[in-house]
Design a protein around this motif. Structure first.
Motif, PDB file in Angstrom:
ATOM      1  N   LYS A 155      25.812  52.497  34.561  1.00 43.32           N
ATOM      2  CA  LYS A 155      26.045  51.051  34.537  1.00 43.32           C
ATOM      3  C   LYS A 155      25.897  50.507  35.954  1.00 43.32           C
ATOM      4  CE  LYS A 155      28.657  50.754  30.340  1.00 43.32           C
ATOM      5  NZ  LYS A 155      29.858  50.262  29.685  1.00 43.32           N
ATOM      6  N   PRO A 156      25.111  49.468  36.138  1.00 43.32           N
ATOM      7  CA  PRO A 156      24.804  48.971  37.478  1.00 43.32           C
ATOM      8  C   PRO A 156      25.905  48.159  38.150  1.00 43.32           C
ATOM      9  CG  PRO A 156      23.658  47.661  35.837  1.00 43.32           C
ATOM     10  CD  PRO A 156      24.325  48.789  35.103  1.00 43.32           C
ATOM     11  N   GLY A 157      26.984  47.818  37.463  1.00 43.80           N
ATOM     12  CA  GLY A 157      27.999  46.954  38.043  1.00 43.80           C
ATOM     13  C   GLY A 157      29.044  47.638  38.915  1.00 43.80           C
ATOM     14  N   VAL A 158      28.999  48.963  39.040  1.00 37.99           N
ATOM     15  CA  VAL A 158      29.998  49.684  39.827  1.00 37.99           C
ATOM     16  C   VAL A 158      29.677  49.520  41.316  1.00 37.99           C
ATOM     17  CG1 VAL A 158      31.092  51.915  40.236  1.00 37.99           C
ATOM     18  CG2 VAL A 158      30.261  51.347  37.949  1.00 37.99           C
ATOM     19  N   SER A 159      30.705  49.295  42.125  1.00 39.65           N
ATOM     20  CA  SER A 159      30.478  49.077  43.560  1.00 39.65           C
ATOM     21  C   SER A 159      29.964  50.338  44.241  1.00 39.65           C
ATOM     22  CB  SER A 159      31.761  48.609  44.247  1.00 39.65           C
ATOM     23  OG  SER A 159      32.646  49.690  44.442  1.00 39.65           O
ATOM     24  N   ILE A 160      29.150  50.139  45.259  1.00 41.18           N
ATOM     25  CA  ILE A 160      28.595  51.265  46.002  1.00 41.18           C
ATOM     26  C   ILE A 160      29.706  52.093  46.640  1.00 41.18           C
ATOM     27  CG2 ILE A 160      28.182  49.954  48.116  1.00 41.18           C
ATOM     28  CD1 ILE A 160      25.906  52.723  46.700  1.00 41.18           C
ATOM     29  N   GLY A 161      30.789  51.444  47.045  1.00 43.47           N
ATOM     30  CA  GLY A 161      31.915  52.173  47.629  1.00 43.47           C
ATOM     31  C   GLY A 161      32.523  53.163  46.655  1.00 43.47           C
ATOM     32  N   LYS A 162      32.702  52.744  45.415  1.00 39.37           N
ATOM     33  CA  LYS A 162      33.256  53.638  44.386  1.00 39.37           C
ATOM     34  C   LYS A 162      32.266  54.757  44.058  1.00 39.37           C
ATOM     35  CE  LYS A 162      37.277  51.918  43.612  1.00 39.37           C
ATOM     36  NZ  LYS A 162      38.481  52.666  43.976  1.00 39.37           N
ATOM     37  N   ILE A 163      30.989  54.422  43.995  1.00 43.88           N
ATOM     38  CA  ILE A 163      29.981  55.442  43.708  1.00 43.88           C
ATOM     39  C   ILE A 163      29.981  56.507  44.808  1.00 43.88           C
ATOM     40  CG2 ILE A 163      27.494  55.873  43.528  1.00 43.88           C
ATOM     41  CD1 ILE A 163      27.322  53.054  42.184  1.00 43.88           C
ATOM     42  N   LEU A 164      30.030  56.075  46.060  1.00 43.76           N
ATOM     43  CA  LEU A 164      30.056  57.028  47.167  1.00 43.76           C
ATOM     44  C   LEU A 164      31.334  57.854  47.162  1.00 43.76           C
ATOM     45  CD1 LEU A 164      28.511  54.830  49.998  1.00 43.76           C
ATOM     46  CD2 LEU A 164      27.424  56.736  48.776  1.00 43.76           C
ATOM     47  N   GLN A 165      32.454  57.253  46.807  1.00 42.73           N
ATOM     48  CA  GLN A 165      33.719  57.987  46.719  1.00 42.73           C
ATOM     49  C   GLN A 165      33.630  59.092  45.668  1.00 42.73           C
ATOM     50  OE1 GLN A 165      37.074  55.465  45.770  1.00 42.73           O
ATOM     51  NE2 GLN A 165      38.480  57.180  45.537  1.00 42.73           N
ATOM     52  N   VAL A 166      33.082  58.765  44.514  1.00 49.87           N
ATOM     53  CA  VAL A 166      32.943  59.746  43.437  1.00 49.87           C
ATOM     54  C   VAL A 166      31.941  60.829  43.827  1.00 49.87           C
ATOM     55  CG1 VAL A 166      32.131  60.061  41.061  1.00 49.87           C
ATOM     56  CG2 VAL A 166      33.686  58.176  41.618  1.00 49.87           C
TER      57      VAL A 166
ATOM     58  N   ALA B 213      39.634  55.166  38.689  1.00 51.74           N
ATOM     59  CA  ALA B 213      39.956  54.962  37.279  1.00 51.74           C
ATOM     60  C   ALA B 213      38.972  55.739  36.411  1.00 51.74           C
ATOM     61  CB  ALA B 213      39.899  53.478  36.936  1.00 51.74           C
ATOM     62  N   LEU B 214      39.461  56.236  35.292  1.00 47.47           N
ATOM     63  CA  LEU B 214      38.599  56.953  34.356  1.00 47.47           C
ATOM     64  C   LEU B 214      37.408  56.089  33.960  1.00 47.47           C
ATOM     65  CD1 LEU B 214      37.843  59.226  32.421  1.00 47.47           C
ATOM     66  CD2 LEU B 214      39.504  58.273  30.793  1.00 47.47           C
ATOM     67  N   GLN B 215      37.636  54.806  33.690  1.00 47.46           N
ATOM     68  CA  GLN B 215      36.546  53.920  33.274  1.00 47.46           C
ATOM     69  C   GLN B 215      35.488  53.800  34.363  1.00 47.46           C
ATOM     70  OE1 GLN B 215      36.243  52.669  30.041  1.00 47.46           O
ATOM     71  NE2 GLN B 215      34.164  52.414  30.822  1.00 47.46           N
ATOM     72  N   THR B 216      35.888  53.850  35.618  1.00 46.77           N
ATOM     73  CA  THR B 216      34.918  53.798  36.720  1.00 46.77           C
ATOM     74  C   THR B 216      33.996  55.006  36.660  1.00 46.77           C
ATOM     75  OG1 THR B 216      36.435  52.558  38.128  1.00 46.77           O
ATOM     76  CG2 THR B 216      34.661  53.757  39.239  1.00 46.77           C
ATOM     77  N   LEU B 217      34.566  56.190  36.479  1.00 47.71           N
ATOM     78  CA  LEU B 217      33.747  57.402  36.385  1.00 47.71           C
ATOM     79  C   LEU B 217      32.848  57.361  35.155  1.00 47.71           C
ATOM     80  CD1 LEU B 217      32.915  60.153  37.432  1.00 47.71           C
ATOM     81  CD2 LEU B 217      34.883  61.135  36.241  1.00 47.71           C
ATOM     82  N   VAL B 218      33.379  56.918  34.041  1.00 49.42           N
ATOM     83  CA  VAL B 218      32.588  56.788  32.811  1.00 49.42           C
ATOM     84  C   VAL B 218      31.408  55.850  33.051  1.00 49.42           C
ATOM     85  CG1 VAL B 218      32.623  55.892  30.438  1.00 49.42           C
ATOM     86  CG2 VAL B 218      34.477  57.372  31.247  1.00 49.42           C
ATOM     87  N   ASP B 219      31.661  54.714  33.694  1.00 50.41           N
ATOM     88  CA  ASP B 219      30.600  53.739  33.966  1.00 50.41           C
ATOM     89  C   ASP B 219      29.540  54.305  34.910  1.00 50.41           C
ATOM     90  OD1 ASP B 219      31.905  51.944  32.315  1.00 50.41           O
ATOM     91  OD2 ASP B 219      32.670  50.700  33.962  1.00 50.41           O
ATOM     92  N   ILE B 220      29.968  55.031  35.943  1.00 55.10           N
ATOM     93  CA  ILE B 220      29.008  55.632  36.881  1.00 55.10           C
ATOM     94  C   ILE B 220      28.123  56.636  36.156  1.00 55.10           C
ATOM     95  CG2 ILE B 220      28.774  57.152  38.890  1.00 55.10           C
ATOM     96  CD1 ILE B 220      31.344  55.796  40.003  1.00 55.10           C
ATOM     97  N   GLU B 221      28.739  57.522  35.380  1.00 57.96           N
ATOM     98  CA  GLU B 221      27.965  58.540  34.662  1.00 57.96           C
ATOM     99  C   GLU B 221      27.026  57.923  33.628  1.00 57.96           C
ATOM    100  OE1 GLU B 221      30.281  61.757  33.110  1.00 57.96           O
ATOM    101  OE2 GLU B 221      30.995  62.359  35.098  1.00 57.96           O
ATOM    102  N   ALA B 222      27.396  56.775  33.098  1.00 60.85           N
ATOM    103  CA  ALA B 222      26.553  56.090  32.110  1.00 60.85           C
ATOM    104  C   ALA B 222      25.433  55.292  32.771  1.00 60.85           C
ATOM    105  CB  ALA B 222      27.403  55.172  31.247  1.00 60.85           C
TER     106      ALA B 222
END
Length: 99
Positions: free
Chosen positions: A57-68, A46-55
């Motif tokens: 934000k600590p609440g994003v799951s490690i799985g999503k961070i690794l995927q990105v 999701a766009l919001q997931t990428l926005v949160d990672i780049e910002a």
């Protein structure tokens, strides 16, 4: 269409906060000339997931961070703390241009 301005990677390869990791991911995306919308779509998040990672934000799951990170070609290395300084020096040597 809005132009993507490349940002630099963090100078220290040690990721010690979500903000540092987010900056590295943003740098990879912008240096590839990708808008957030296009990157999120091509990676399958999701766009919001990428926005949160780049910002950072600590609440994003490690799985999503690794995927990105993988989708943008960012490698995360695991080094024992006792070898961190040696690893930093070696990585710095690798990133310097060859003469």
């Amino acid at each position: 269409m809005k132009r993507v301005v490349a940002t630099a990677f963090p100078t220290d390869p040690c990721v010690n906060s979500p903000t540092t990791l987010g900056a590295a991911i943003r740098a990879a995306r912008t240096q590839a000339g990708m808008r957030q919308e296009d990157a999120a779509l091509s990676i399958g998040v999701a766009l919001q997931t990428l926005v949160d990672i780049e910002a950072g934000k600590p609440g994003v799951s490690i799985g999503k961070i690794l995927q990105v990170a993988q989708g943008l070609g960012v490698s995360l290395l695991v080094v024992p703390q006792s070898r961190r300084d040696a690893a930093r020096r070696r990585l710095a040597d690798l990133s310097e241009p060859s003469s």
